[in-house]
Structures are given as structure tokens and as C-alpha cells.
Design an enzyme around this catalytic site. Structure first.
Site, short mmCIF file in Angstrom:
data_model
loop_
_atom_site.label_atom_id
_atom_site.label_comp_id
_atom_site.label_asym_id
_atom_site.label_seq_id
_atom_site.Cartn_x
_atom_site.Cartn_y
_atom_site.Cartn_z
N GLU A 172 0.91 -1.27 0.05
CA GLU A 172 0.03 0.02 0.09
C GLU A 172 0.77 1.11 0.00
OE1 GLU A 172 -3.27 -0.38 2.77
OE2 GLU A 172 -4.14 -1.91 1.78
N GLU A 297 -4.28 -9.02 -0.87
CA GLU A 297 -5.27 -8.69 0.35
C GLU A 297 -6.90 -8.70 -0.04
OE1 GLU A 297 -4.36 -5.73 3.12
OE2 GLU A 297 -2.32 -5.88 3.00
#
Ligand code: AHR
Length: 483
Positions: A172, A297
Site C-alpha cells: 500500500e 489482500e
């Protein structure tokens, strides 16, 4: 609903890594859930809970992503090696501000992989860690000969190098991993990957770049434009929030109205659109499909269970999760030509888990049973189908060793469906048929009642006259193998 399966011209291989897991230093995901230490009263082998490892072995976890998540970009691997009593105690700034004693580090991770029979997926720290730190970690883990880091590994008790299959460069990075912009990240990625040492020429480490968040197509475009030739895979993160509201209420895991059952199904289905659109951008720069999409994810995200630490992301898991899992896995299989790995968040006690623990007790979730059921698709060949799919039904099909497996979900809360599959090969018998369902839409397993939602034998399928006919109950996941 009638579907013709094209089982004699099978599609791409469904990578077993689509059934991958993720475990971060977050809440009780590792400490208490997987790792209790050698001196614990909870039965363990080298500190790892025997009950949890045994349950996970049954679903053949192919790969485990670690140590984060957001935690990865604050993790300094040197603090997690050497005698445990000497390891630095730090604050887990991302998750609850609790003390992280680093007792679970690189050696303990590889011991967990050994016990599970899983491959490694390490996520490096590029947010607050240097290129040198990353390169030395890889040297520590994978260098067979004489070198400073390999010698240190031996000094810490591990003679032979371990094998690192997948390596993530950034997590991220568009958000908590550095708040980078896509062009800047592309350059950071190019730099870090340059210094990722490859000590085993026969088994090069597969590099995963930080890809987009949800529908950030600009990120994918910029990364592919600037880094395609340095990539093996790019990640995608997407979570299913029934309310769609990150800031106020994500909704309860178990106590929800019908509207949030159906919105969870609709949100889970968005994964199809996301993959389709990101893959189309990837096709522009990589028509040969050399770069994979890695959904490292995914899963449902609800409000935490009442009375638990909000930073621990501990949530229950119900029949609703079983259905969203079936929807999502079916989508991954449909996109087997691009999606090479996926890692549900997270394996134990965090978000959409396989397993929940409380002290020495353990319970398998409805999601666990879907992963158990779907194992037959691992490394099988995708089988495409022709025909109209009924509303609120999801299905996938694959072929392995001459056997055909169809897995379906019916997320209609009240109506059963009749589904008919025709095919080309001559199948003689139903080899296996199982179902996951429950009395209520939020049926779930608890420590007091661990078998409310489990996988059971299914007798609603018939094989004959060149077709497979299934009476698919409302709110159920079913899998049938014929051969
Ligand atoms: O899985 C929980 C968190 O969700 C991860 O640490 C982070 O990468 C994502 O935002």
C-alpha cells in the site's frame, strides 16, 4: 439454469496460490493465534499451536504472506533474529500500540512454513527501511555460501538457506506504506528490485510490486508504463465492506439485516469488474501476460467484536462470509489467465479468518470450510461454460486428472435453484458432493457451538442422461466432483 461445460477444451491452469493466506503482526493474528512460544501450556511444536497448524494443514495452505500489511513498512528484520530474550521490544504503531517483542521473526516464520508445507511470501520494508536492509534480509534468508548474512544465519542456528518464492516490494505504498504517487513509486520499485539479490539462479525470487488500491486505474497504468520489464506481479487490494462505509460503521459480522447480506454479495462481485479493468490496462503494456495480478489482500471487513481492541480487527465469520468467499474464489478462477496468487486477510483471528482462537480453544469458520471444499480446484484446468447464469447464483468449474468439479453458490436467502450442467466427456459417477449451509443467514461457529456451519455430504445432485442436475438450496455453497 442450464450450462454447457466446455470440458474438452480446458482453459488456463488455476494456480494453487489463489488459495493463499496472509498473516500480519496484528492483534492476535500471530501471537496467541499461531504462535504461543515453546513454554506455553497450549500444546505446541516449537512454539506453534498444534491445533491451529493441524487444522491449516488440512486445507493445504500453499503460501503465506508475512509480516504485513502496514506492519511490513515498520518492520526491521534484524530485530527478530537471535536469542528471543535479547530481541528488541518495539511498539506496534499500526495496530493498537501494543508491545511487539519480536519473538516471532524470520526463523519462526520459516518454521511455520515448514510445518504447514507452504511457500514463503515475504513483504519487504520500503517505507522506513533501506535498500541495504532489504538486500541483507534476502542474503540472510537465501545465501547458501559464505557471506556475512549467511554466516549470521548459521550462527543463529539455521545452516541451510531457506527458499523465498515470492517477495513484495512495498505494501500500500499509495497509502500507509509511504503515501507515494504512482510515478514516484514506480521509480522506487525499480531501484529496490535492482538490488534484490538472486542467489539461486534455478529458483529466482518472484517480485511483486505494490499495485493499485481498488479502482485506482491510474496507478496500474503508470506502474505498467514505467516498470513492466522489471515486474513478475503487481498486487491489488480490495476489501468487501457491506455498508461501504470505512469511517463510521462497517456493520456487524453477525447481527445484520437482509439488505446487508445482499450488499455484501454485490460488493464481493465488484472484484470481477476490478480485475477485468486492471487486466485490460495490463494487456496494453503486457499482451503476452508475463506480469501477473496478485490479489494479496481481500476479504470481508466488519466492525470488531464488542469488547475487543479496535486495533486488533477481530471479527466473527458467518454463512454470509462463506458465500462472499465462493463468489470471490469463482472470480479468481475465471481470471486464472492473469490472477496467479491471492491472499485472504487474514489467516487467524484477524478480519476474515480461517480460524478463531480464545486461549487454548479454537474454532474453524465457515470461510475455512469453503477453502477446504475448493481445494479440488487447486492447480486444475479451468473449464468454461456457456449459458445464462441464474440471478444470485455463482459457479466455477475445473478439471483435474480426468475428474470435473463444479462449485456453486446460491446467495438467494429463500429460493432454491435447479441447475443443470451438460458436458462432453463420459462421466460415470458422482465421486464427491458436499454442501455448506446454515439455518440462518448469520449462522456461525462459536467456541461453545463450533459445528453450526460445517461442510457436509450433499445428496441433491444426480448424474444421468449426459447431465448433472443439482437442486441448489438457498444460502448455500455446494461442490460436486464427477468422474
Ligand atoms: O489487513 C489489514 C490491513 O489492511 C493491512 O495491514 C493493510 O495493508 C490494509 O490496509
Amino acid at each position: 439454469m442450464a450450462i454447457k461445460l466446455l470440458d474438452e477444451q480446458t482453459g488456463p491452469k488455476i494456480s494453487k496460490y489463489i488459495y493463499g493466506q496472509f498473516s500480519e503482526h496484528l492483534g492476535r493474528g500471530i501471537y496467541g493465534g499461531l504462535y504461543v512460544g515453546k513454554n506455553s501450556d497450549i500444546p505446541n511444536v516449537n512454539g506453534l499451536r498444534t491445533d491451529v497448524v493441524d487444522a491449516l494443514k488440512k486445507i493445504h495452505v500453499p503460501v503465506l504472506r508475512w509480516p504485513g500489511g502496514l506492519f511490513a513498512d515498520t518492520y526491521h528484520w534484524q530485530q527478530g533474529i537471535g536469542p528471543q530474550k535479547d530481541r528488541k521490544k518495539i511498539v506496534n504503531t499500526n495496530w493498537g500500540g501494543v508491545t511487539e517483542d519480536n519473538s516471532f521473526g524470520t526463523h519462526e516464520y520459516f518454521e511455520l512454513l515448514r510445518q504447514l508445507g507452504a511457500d514463503a511470501y515475504i513483504n519487504a520494508n520500503i517505507g522506513s527501511g533501506t535498500v541495504q536492509e532489504m538486500a541483507e534480509w534476502v542474503e540472510y534468508m537465501t545465501m547458501a555460501g559464505e557471506s556475512p548474512m549467511a554466516n549470521l544465519r548459521r550462527q543463529n542456528g539455521q545452516q541451510n538457506p531457506w527458499s523465498v518464492k515470492f517477495f513484495g516490494i512495498g505494501n500500500e505504498s499509495w497509502g500507509g506504506g509511504g503515501n507515494m504517487r504512482p510515478k514516484y513509486y514506480s521509480d522506487v520499485y525499480r531501484q529496490y528490485q535492482t538490488f534484490l539479490p538472486q542467489y539461486d539462479a534455478k529458483h529466482p525470487i518472484y517480485k511483486v510490486a505494490c499495485g493499485p488500491n481498488e479502482d485506482d486505474y491510474e496507478w496500474t497504468d503508470t506502474l505498467m508504463k514505467n516498470a513492466t520489464k522489471y515486474l513478475d506481479g503487481i498486487s491489488l487490494h480490495y476489501y468487501t465492506l457491506p455498508t461501504g462505509d470505512w469511517d463510521h460503521s462497517k456493520g456487524s459480522a453477525t447481527d445484520f439485516p437482509e439488505s446487508l447480506w445482499y450488499s455484501a454479495m454485490a460488493k464481493a462481485q465488484l472484484m470481477d469488474r476490478l480485475i477485468t479493468k486492471h487486466a485490460a490496462i495490463m494487456d496494453k503494456y503486457d499482451p503476452q501476460k508475463n506480469v501477473d495480478l496478485i490479489v494479496d489482500e481481500w476479504g470481508t471487513w466488519y466492525d470488531v467484536e464488542k469488547g475487543t481492541n479496535p486495533g486488533f480487527l477481530y471479527q466473527q465469520n458467518s454463512l454470509r462470509d462463506a458465500l462472499t468467499t465462493a463468489i470471490t474464489l469463482n472470480i479468481f478462477q475465471k481470471h486464472a489467465d492473469r490472477v496467479h496468487m491471492a491472499n485472504i486477510a487474514q489467516m487467524v483471528n484477524v478480519l476474515q479468518s480461517m480460524i478463531l482462537t480464545k486461549d487454548d480453544q479454537m474454532v474453524k469458520t465457515p470461510t475455512y470450510y469453503v477453502f477446504d471444499m475448493y481445494q479440488k480446484h487447486m492447480d486444475a484446468q479451468l473449464v468454461e461454460g456457456q449459458g445464462d447464469v441464474a440471478d444470485r447464483v455463482t459457479y466455477t468449474a475445473s478439471k483435474k486428472d480426468g475428474a470435473l468439479t463444479v462449485s456453486l453458490g446460491n446467495y438467494d436467502l429463500t429460493h432454491d435453484r435447479e441447475v443443470t450442467f451438460t458436458y462432453s466427456s463420459d462421466y460415470q459417477e458422482i465421486a464427491e458432493a458436499t454442501i455448506i449451509t446454515g439455518a440462518k443467514m448469520d449462522s456461525h461457529n462459536t467456541f461453545a457451538d463450533p459445528d453450526e456451519v460445517v461442510e457436509k455430504a450433499f445428496n441433491g445432485a444426480k448424474l444421468g442422461n449426459g447431465k448433472l442436475t443439482i437442486q441448489l438450496p438457498a444460502k448455500s455453497v455446494v461442490s460436486i466432483t464427477i468422474k
